[in-house]
Design an enzyme around this catalytic site. Structure first.
Site, mmCIF file in Angstrom:
data_model
loop_
_atom_site.group_PDB
_atom_site.id
_atom_site.type_symbol
_atom_site.label_atom_id
_atom_site.label_comp_id
_atom_site.label_asym_id
_atom_site.label_seq_id
_atom_site.Cartn_x
_atom_site.Cartn_y
_atom_site.Cartn_z
ATOM 1 N N LEU A 193 7.671 13.036 -9.704
ATOM 2 C CA LEU A 193 8.101 13.565 -8.412
ATOM 3 C C LEU A 193 7.324 14.801 -7.985
ATOM 4 O O LEU A 193 7.337 15.157 -6.810
ATOM 5 C CB LEU A 193 9.595 13.899 -8.434
ATOM 6 C CG LEU A 193 10.557 12.747 -8.718
ATOM 7 C CD1 LEU A 193 11.991 13.205 -8.545
ATOM 8 C CD2 LEU A 193 10.266 11.550 -7.830
ATOM 9 N N GLY A 194 6.669 15.481 -8.917
ATOM 10 C CA GLY A 194 5.939 16.684 -8.559
ATOM 11 C C GLY A 194 5.486 17.443 -9.785
ATOM 12 O O GLY A 194 5.448 16.898 -10.887
ATOM 13 N N GLN A 195 5.149 18.708 -9.589
ATOM 14 C CA GLN A 195 4.676 19.528 -10.698
ATOM 15 C C GLN A 195 5.053 20.983 -10.460
ATOM 16 O O GLN A 195 5.473 21.367 -9.371
ATOM 17 C CB GLN A 195 3.166 19.373 -10.867
ATOM 18 C CG GLN A 195 2.343 19.774 -9.665
ATOM 19 C CD GLN A 195 0.914 19.242 -9.747
ATOM 20 O OE1 GLN A 195 0.685 18.109 -10.169
ATOM 21 N NE2 GLN A 195 -0.045 20.064 -9.344
ATOM 22 N N VAL A 196 4.887 21.798 -11.517
ATOM 23 C CA VAL A 196 5.323 23.196 -11.487
ATOM 24 C C VAL A 196 4.140 24.107 -11.793
ATOM 25 O O VAL A 196 3.421 23.886 -12.768
ATOM 26 C CB VAL A 196 6.452 23.437 -12.512
ATOM 27 C CG1 VAL A 196 6.859 24.906 -12.516
ATOM 28 C CG2 VAL A 196 7.650 22.562 -12.198
ATOM 29 N N ASP A 237 21.833 15.780 -15.714
ATOM 30 C CA ASP A 237 20.693 15.406 -16.554
ATOM 31 C C ASP A 237 20.397 16.500 -17.577
ATOM 32 O O ASP A 237 19.310 17.081 -17.579
ATOM 33 C CB ASP A 237 19.471 15.160 -15.656
ATOM 34 C CG ASP A 237 18.336 14.473 -16.395
ATOM 35 O OD1 ASP A 237 18.607 13.822 -17.424
ATOM 36 O OD2 ASP A 237 17.176 14.580 -15.948
ATOM 37 N N ILE A 254 2.104 23.965 -15.253
ATOM 38 C CA ILE A 254 2.702 24.073 -16.585
ATOM 39 C C ILE A 254 3.580 22.868 -16.905
ATOM 40 O O ILE A 254 4.009 22.693 -18.041
ATOM 41 C CB ILE A 254 3.527 25.367 -16.723
ATOM 42 C CG1 ILE A 254 4.693 25.390 -15.728
ATOM 43 C CG2 ILE A 254 2.646 26.587 -16.531
ATOM 44 C CD1 ILE A 254 5.647 26.541 -15.938
ATOM 45 N N ALA A 255 3.870 22.040 -15.907
ATOM 46 C CA ALA A 255 4.647 20.817 -16.120
ATOM 47 C C ALA A 255 4.322 19.854 -14.994
ATOM 48 O O ALA A 255 4.075 20.267 -13.865
ATOM 49 C CB ALA A 255 6.149 21.119 -16.155
ATOM 50 N N ALA A 256 4.316 18.560 -15.324
ATOM 51 C CA ALA A 256 4.023 17.544 -14.316
ATOM 52 C C ALA A 256 4.900 16.333 -14.554
ATOM 53 O O ALA A 256 5.140 15.941 -15.693
ATOM 54 C CB ALA A 256 2.545 17.154 -14.363
ATOM 55 N N ALA A 257 5.399 15.759 -13.487
ATOM 56 C CA ALA A 257 6.214 14.546 -13.559
ATOM 57 C C ALA A 257 5.903 13.695 -12.340
ATOM 58 O O ALA A 257 5.051 14.046 -11.520
ATOM 59 C CB ALA A 257 7.701 14.902 -13.627
#
Length: 695
Positions: free
Chosen positions: A270-273, A421, A265-268
């Protein structure tokens, strides 16, 4: 990482919570039961039994709306043998474990079917592109070459250095140098920098985001461009994510989770969810670190340390503590990829706001978390800057704006532990207008003694005492006490006069105040600690969100009660022991001055005697003429280098066309050397120009 979580508030609107009697690490446990599994998974996961005991901890409300009890990890005991030393019964991913009821009678739960007609999870999230494991950026390959990565890093650094050199060199502008041309070229360089950072991957993306908070170190054009940096890269493949989770937690996905959504459902960078459901029906999110990230950080930071050491020794990069800045950034980066540290941060943040019902923090599931995998309570909400969704739900935007600032004031002034942040992707609004916080990898802490110094600074600013402000800044290590600080005192006094002489209608925004502070630091020996810049940046971001939510928003009105409380506290302290301490300190200073007076008088007498006898000599040098002559000499040498380099280049081209490649190559090498000498000469000219501006 949690940017898309906030958009999921409608997914569970009409779904009824399901109560199961399966294993629950955060659900209410009425029975004492045991579960056994024989699934063999490599060397890490052998037969084990999970034993749960009834919890006596206070009840809390889970995301499914039912009363739950938090069971600590100590309540979970893993054993290789069965209940009575016998072999345990095996389960697959859909099986539920055997249990005992409250009377001690054994009962067996029936194996669930492998495929169910109705899922606990909502529909998958669209818009997150999955990157196949054999494609993508070079840094996404776990088997990348350390040498090639170092070459990529140094190529980027050298290219950036050349661009900055040309941006700052007046001779490099066709048609003459103007400030507008320089700003335009800097904006182009900053845009190139942002794109290059995205290509270089996680380390540089995070460093770019950190640099966007340091207006005291970098030009405004660079800071503005880096503040637009979005940590959005394609997700890695679900197969790789599941293998990584199983390796970290030591058990198959199906044993740990009832359902696991493969689409992140989310990706960046450093990793993902991923969303998942525990065997007791609790909905969670699983944060998975990108494989090979630690190795990548080690390579990048090793090269960046060499660059920082070069900057530290080079006069052209100013007097900033570049090695210290590098160490701060390295510490932050390594903390961000330590999910155990992030889980501890989330727990501490949750405790800090346990008595404030309008702040929500996801619960950590410690038994499903490790160094590189983190399982949290699924807490969907409306993204804080999604005005249409807020309006559709009838939320009070003015109250939300005030709560966002008030929550941060509590973090800074009371708890001393703050979210570093708080951008819109990490803030969401729950159905009762509570503020939901996500992503606790980047947190800041203000120690007790630092908080006291910050309060002293606040009082000094309120009293418009520039001398006390400077001393407090020195105590905070934000000001370097070197040389004559009279110019610094004048700058600080000018800032205080402008800040406190405005009417309420003329009050500057926090962003403008921060820009003024950093503008002063450009020409003065300031060195703002990272904690200070994080606080300024966070307040500026939240204030911007406040104005988006409510055009009539006023930070001063929200902060006024807290400021008044601090002033009242100061007045109470002055009437007590602090007043006695101040009198004692002034008495000590007066005694020291009195004792040193004879020595000072003696020095004055010696100076007068030398002046009368003619022994005192004054040496005066015409510094401006010397600098002008030196600059002219450097420019003459640069001109000569340019002519020689151009000549060798022409010779090389001529011989190359005639087939004499050996002579041509030698000429090209010589031309390159002379071009480097030209660049070195221009660098020396820039140093002289900067020195002239400083005096």
């Amino acid at each position: 990482m949690a940017a898309l979580l906030a958009s999921q508030s409608c997914c569970y609107g009409g779904e009824t919570a399901r109560v199961t009697k399966a294993i629950g690490f955060s659900s209410s446990l009425e029975n004492h039961f045991t579960g056994e599994a024989t699934q063999c998974y490599g060397s890490k996961s052998k037969r084990f039994r999970i034993e749960m005991r009834q919890s006596e901890l206070p009840s809390k409300v889970g995301i499914n709306g039912r009363s739950v009890k938090m069971v600590p990890a100590s309540e979970v005991v893993k054993r290789k043998d069965g209940v009575n030393g016998s072999a345990g019964k095996g389960v697959n991913g859909a099986s539920l474990v055997s249990s005992r009821n409250i009377n001690g009678a054994a009962s067996t739960l029936v194996k669930a079917p492998k495929k169910t007609t109705e899922s606990y999870l909502p529909p998958p999230v669209e818009g997150v592109r999955v990157l196949p494991s054999d494609e993508g950026f070079s840094w996404a390959d776990e088997n990348y070459s350390s040498l090639q990565r170092s070459i990529d890093v140094w190529s980027f650094v050298i290219s950036l250095r050349i661009r900055i050199l040309f941006d700052n060199s007046k001779w490099a502008y066709v048609g003459g140098f103007t400030e507008e041309k320089q700003k335009s070229r800097r904006r182009e360089t900053a845009s190139w920098l942002r794109e290059s950072v995205l290509q270089l991957g996680p380390t540089f993306i995070k460093l770019g985001q950190l640099s966007s908070t340091r207006s005291d170190l970098f030009p405004r054009e660079f800071v503005d461009e880096l503040s637009k940096l979005q940590d959005r890269v394609p997700a890695f493949s679900p197969e790789k994510a599941k293998r990584f989770i199983e390796a970290e937690l030591g058990a198959p996905i199906s044993v740990m989770y009832k359902e696991f959504e493969e689409q992140p459902i989310a990706a960046a960078s450093l990793g993902q969810v991923h969303r998942a459901v525990l065997h007791n029906g609790e909905k969670v999110v699983v944060k998975v670190q990108r494989p090979g990230l630690k190795k990548l950080f080690d390579i990048d930071l090793r090269n960046l340390k060499l660059i920082a050491e070069y900057f530290q020794k080079s006069e052209s990069f100013g007097t900033n503590d570049w090695v210290g800045i590098y160490e701060e950034c390295a510490l932050i980066l390594y903390q961000e990829i330590d999910y155990i540290n992030e889980a501890k941060n989330a727990d501490r943040f949750r405790r800090d706001f346990r008595n404030i019902n309008w702040v929500r923090v996801p619960l950590v599931y410690w038994d499903y978390s490790a160094m590189k995998v983190l399982t949290l309570e699924y807490v969907p909400g409306v993204k804080i800057n999604n005005l249409d969704a807020l309006a559709a739900r009838g939320f009070n935007r003015s109250r939300i704006a005030s709560r966002a600032i008030e929550a941060y004031l509590i973090q800074i002034l009371k708890t001393g532990f703050f979210h570093a942040d708080p951008h819109p992707g990490n803030l969401a609004i729950d159905v009762d207008e509570s503020i939901i916080y996500y992503d606790f990898g980047m947190m800041g802490e203000i120690k007790t003694f630092t908080r006291k110094r910050l309060l002293d600074l606040f009082y000094s600013v309120y009293e418009k005492d520039a001398k006390k402000v400077m001393q407090n800044l020195i105590d905070l290590e934000a000001l370097q006490p070197t040389g004559d600080l009279s110019s610094v005192r004048r700058s600080v006094q000018f800032f205080l006069d402008n800040l406190l002489s405005q009417s309420p209608d003329q009050q500057q925004t926090l962003a403008a105040i921060g820009e003024d502070l950093f503008a002063i630091s450009q020409d003065q020996p300031f060195r703002f600690p990272s904690t200070f810049t994080f606080v300024i940046r966070a307040f500026s971001t939240l204030e911007g969100i406040g104005y988006i939510l409510d055009p009539e928003f006023s930070f001063v009105k929200v902060a006024a009660p807290y400021a008044q409380e601090l002033l009242d506290l100061k007045q109470r302290q002055r009437s007590g022991t602090q007043l006695v301490q101040e009198i004692r300190k002034q008495a000590d200073d007066a005694r020291s001055s009195t004792l040193s007076m004879p020595y000072r008088v003696q020095r004055i007498e010696e100076f007068v005697k030398e002046l009368d006898s003619g022994d005192l000599k004054l040496r005066v040098r015409v510094l401006e003429s010397e600098r002008a002559a030196r600059k002219a000499t450097i420019l003459q040498m640069a001109t000569m280098y340019t002519v020689l380099g151009g000549t060798l280049l022409n010779i090389g081209v001529t011989f190359s066309n005639q087939g004499s490649q050996l002579v041509a190559n030698g000429s090209f090498i010589g031309a390159g050397i002379f071009m480097l000498l030209v660049l070195r000469s221009m660098q020396r000219v820039n140093k002289l120009d900067k020195f002239e501006k400083m005096i």
